[in-house]
Design a protein around this motif. Structure first.
Motif, PDB file in Angstrom:
ATOM      1  N   ILE A 264      -2.954  -0.837  -8.867  1.00 28.09           N
ATOM      2  CA  ILE A 264      -3.656   0.425  -9.082  1.00 28.09           C
ATOM      3  C   ILE A 264      -2.673   1.535  -8.725  1.00 28.09           C
ATOM      4  O   ILE A 264      -2.255   1.653  -7.567  1.00 28.09           O
ATOM      5  CB  ILE A 264      -4.924   0.541  -8.221  1.00 28.09           C
TER       6      ILE A 264
ATOM      7  N   GLU B 172      -1.465  -1.265  -4.172  1.00 32.99           N
ATOM      8  CA  GLU B 172      -2.573  -0.337  -4.024  1.00 32.99           C
ATOM      9  C   GLU B 172      -2.006   1.072  -3.876  1.00 32.99           C
ATOM     10  O   GLU B 172      -1.461   1.428  -2.840  1.00 32.99           O
ATOM     11  CB  GLU B 172      -3.424  -0.696  -2.802  1.00 32.99           C
TER      12      GLU B 172
ATOM     13  N   GLN C 109      -1.623   5.746  -9.670  1.00 29.77           N
ATOM     14  CA  GLN C 109      -2.054   6.965 -10.352  1.00 29.77           C
ATOM     15  C   GLN C 109      -1.128   7.343 -11.509  1.00 29.77           C
ATOM     16  O   GLN C 109      -1.600   7.688 -12.597  1.00 29.77           O
ATOM     17  CB  GLN C 109      -2.143   8.118  -9.359  1.00 29.77           C
TER      18      GLN C 109
ATOM     19  N   GLU D 154      -3.644   4.322  -5.314  1.00 34.16           N
ATOM     20  CA  GLU D 154      -4.597   5.141  -6.073  1.00 34.16           C
ATOM     21  C   GLU D 154      -4.157   6.593  -6.212  1.00 34.16           C
ATOM     22  O   GLU D 154      -4.494   7.268  -7.180  1.00 34.16           O
ATOM     23  CB  GLU D 154      -5.971   5.090  -5.395  1.00 34.16           C
ATOM     24  N   THR D 155      -3.381   7.098  -5.232  1.00 33.58           N
ATOM     25  CA  THR D 155      -2.939   8.495  -5.273  1.00 33.58           C
ATOM     26  C   THR D 155      -1.423   8.594  -5.397  1.00 33.58           C
ATOM     27  O   THR D 155      -0.854   9.658  -5.143  1.00 33.58           O
ATOM     28  CB  THR D 155      -3.393   9.223  -4.005  1.00 33.58           C
TER      29      THR D 155
ATOM     30  N   TYR E 244      -4.274   2.378 -14.281  1.00 31.08           N
ATOM     31  CA  TYR E 244      -3.367   3.514 -14.161  1.00 31.08           C
ATOM     32  C   TYR E 244      -4.080   4.788 -14.608  1.00 31.08           C
ATOM     33  O   TYR E 244      -4.901   4.764 -15.525  1.00 31.08           O
ATOM     34  CB  TYR E 244      -2.127   3.306 -15.036  1.00 31.08           C
TER      35      TYR E 244
ATOM     36  N   ASN F  93       0.848  -1.175   0.000  1.00 32.02           N
ATOM     37  CA  ASN F  93       0.000   0.000   0.000  1.00 32.02           C
ATOM     38  C   ASN F  93       0.894   1.239   0.000  1.00 32.02           C
ATOM     39  O   ASN F  93       1.692   1.430   0.919  1.00 32.02           O
ATOM     40  CB  ASN F  93      -0.900   0.032   1.242  1.00 32.02           C
TER      41      ASN F  93
END
Length: 395
Positions: free
Chosen positions: A176, A128, A178, A130-131, A226, A81
């Motif tokens: 995942i 993980e 960004q 996402e940002t 992505y 993460n």
């Protein structure tokens, strides 16, 4: 596919005869989670194995008898993460019911190896973010019911390998992120039974292999998403039975017998809103054999039967704006490739019998919301495929 677990015991000095008998009844779980804000280098290897064994003869002759029986579930699960950034990330999860290695270096090894797996085997890797942004990413999930490695270096080997897998095998995962500034390769490989033979420096091998995969499912599924990416590859490979034999020397003699009844599924799915180069690749096969000798002689006797659940392969990519995008799906019931390098009036003696009795399907999908430079989709489905070649050195 080479799935060998870390920590396999080998020695440079071995007795003339080696005997191994292993039984595992308990579940084997290896799990880890890394919670990262910012890091230059992230490494997360996760390894789980029911039984592992290795034997090496060096400058000597030896014999080996090995019996491995795994009945417990095997799970390797690694999760990273990341909330801000990571420069280089390497995430690997490896799960094998039974893993063995046999090596002959400047010597001769005679071996009889039996592997039986009845415990579910799962390898799963996840990122993980996402940002988050990342530089270069390598993520792999490797799962096999049984895996046997045979290695020769200026050596000779006579081996009989019998593998029987009766439990589900899965290699799952994905990522995942960004923003990917460098290259991201996310791959999963699953096999009910796997054998790798590698011979070098004028080696010679005679092997008889029997592989039976009676599991319900062998699956490899990889999903990536992505926001903005430079170069990305999402790949999934699933096989009921796999044999890969490559030798450099006077002789490679292989008698391979494969029987698969599992449902084999490979799925690679990728999305990237803006991208430079993006590729989704999926390959699924009921039975697969590759035998090649960079030397004068190859003998190959191949028997393959694919029955039961069928083969399904799916590859898909979805993006908005970018440059080069591709999705390739290949599904085969039975596949065999034999090649020999004709250095010294080399010859090949090949006998092949293939029977595919189930549905085989391949589906490739590319969806673009905006513009792209090169968009390539490929879908190939084949019941039986055989290829044999004799070539000059270097070709």
């Amino acid at each position: 596919m080479c799935v060998m677990l870390a920590g396999v015991a080998t020695s440079q000095t071995v007795p003339s005869q080696g005997s191994n008998d292993q039984l595992n009844l308990g579940d084997i779980n290896a799990e880890q989670t890394l919670n990262v804000v910012t890091a230059e280098d992230v490494s997360a290897p996760t390894t789980a194995g029911g039984n592992t064994f290795g034997m090496t003869v060096y400058g000597a002759d030896g014999g080996l008898t090995s019996n491995q029986d795994n009945r417990g579930g095997v799970l390797a699960h690694g999760v990273v993460n990341v909330s801000d950034s990571m420069g280089v990330a390497t995430v690997t999860s490896t799960a094998v019911g039974n893993s063995g290695t046999a090596t002959a270096a400047a010597g001769t090894l005679t071996g009889f190896m039996v592997q039986t797996n009845t415990g579910a085997v799962t390898a799963r890797s996840q990122i993980e973010g996402e940002t988050a942004q990342a530089g270069d990413v390598v993520e792999s999930s490797l799962a096999a019911g049984n895996s046997q490695g045979l290695t020769l270096n200026n050596g000779s080997m006579g081996a009989r390998v019998s593998q029987n897998n009766q439990a589900d095998v899965a290699a799952d995962g994905g990522a995942i992120i960004q923003y990917v500034a460098g290259t991201a390769v996310v791959a999963g490989t699953a096999a009910g039974n796997n054998i790798d033979l590698n011979g070098a420096n004028q080696s010679a091998a005679r092997v008889i292999t029997d592989q039976n995969n009676g599991a319900a499912n062998v699956t490899a599924t990889q999903f990536t998403a992505y926001g903005n990416s430079n170069t990305t590859v999402t790949a999934a490979t699933a096989s009921g039975n796999n044999l890969n034999a490559a030798n450099t020397g006077p002789l490679l003699d292989v008698a391979s017998h494969q029987y698969n009844t599992a449902y084999v599924r490979a799925q690679a799915q990728e999305t990237s809103y803006e991208f430079g180069s993006a590729q989704a690749t999926a390959y699924g096969v009921g039975n697969s054999v590759m035998a090649g000798n960079y030397g004068p002689g190859l003998v190959l006797d191949n028997v393959q039967v694919n029955d039961g659940g069928g083969v399904e392969v799916i590859a898909s990519f979805e993006g908005n704006n970018g440059y080069d995008a591709g999705a390739s799906a290949t599904a085969i019931g039975n596949a065999v490739t034999g090649y020999v390098c004709n250095q010294c009036s080399g010859t090949m003696n090949a006998t092949n019998s293939q029977s595919n009795n189930v549905d085989v399907s391949a589906r490739s999908t590319i969806t673009m919301g905006g513009g792209g430079r090169s968009i390539v989709g490929v879908a190939t489905a084949t019941g039986n495929n055989a290829s044999f070649s004799v070539t000059n050195s270097g070709h």
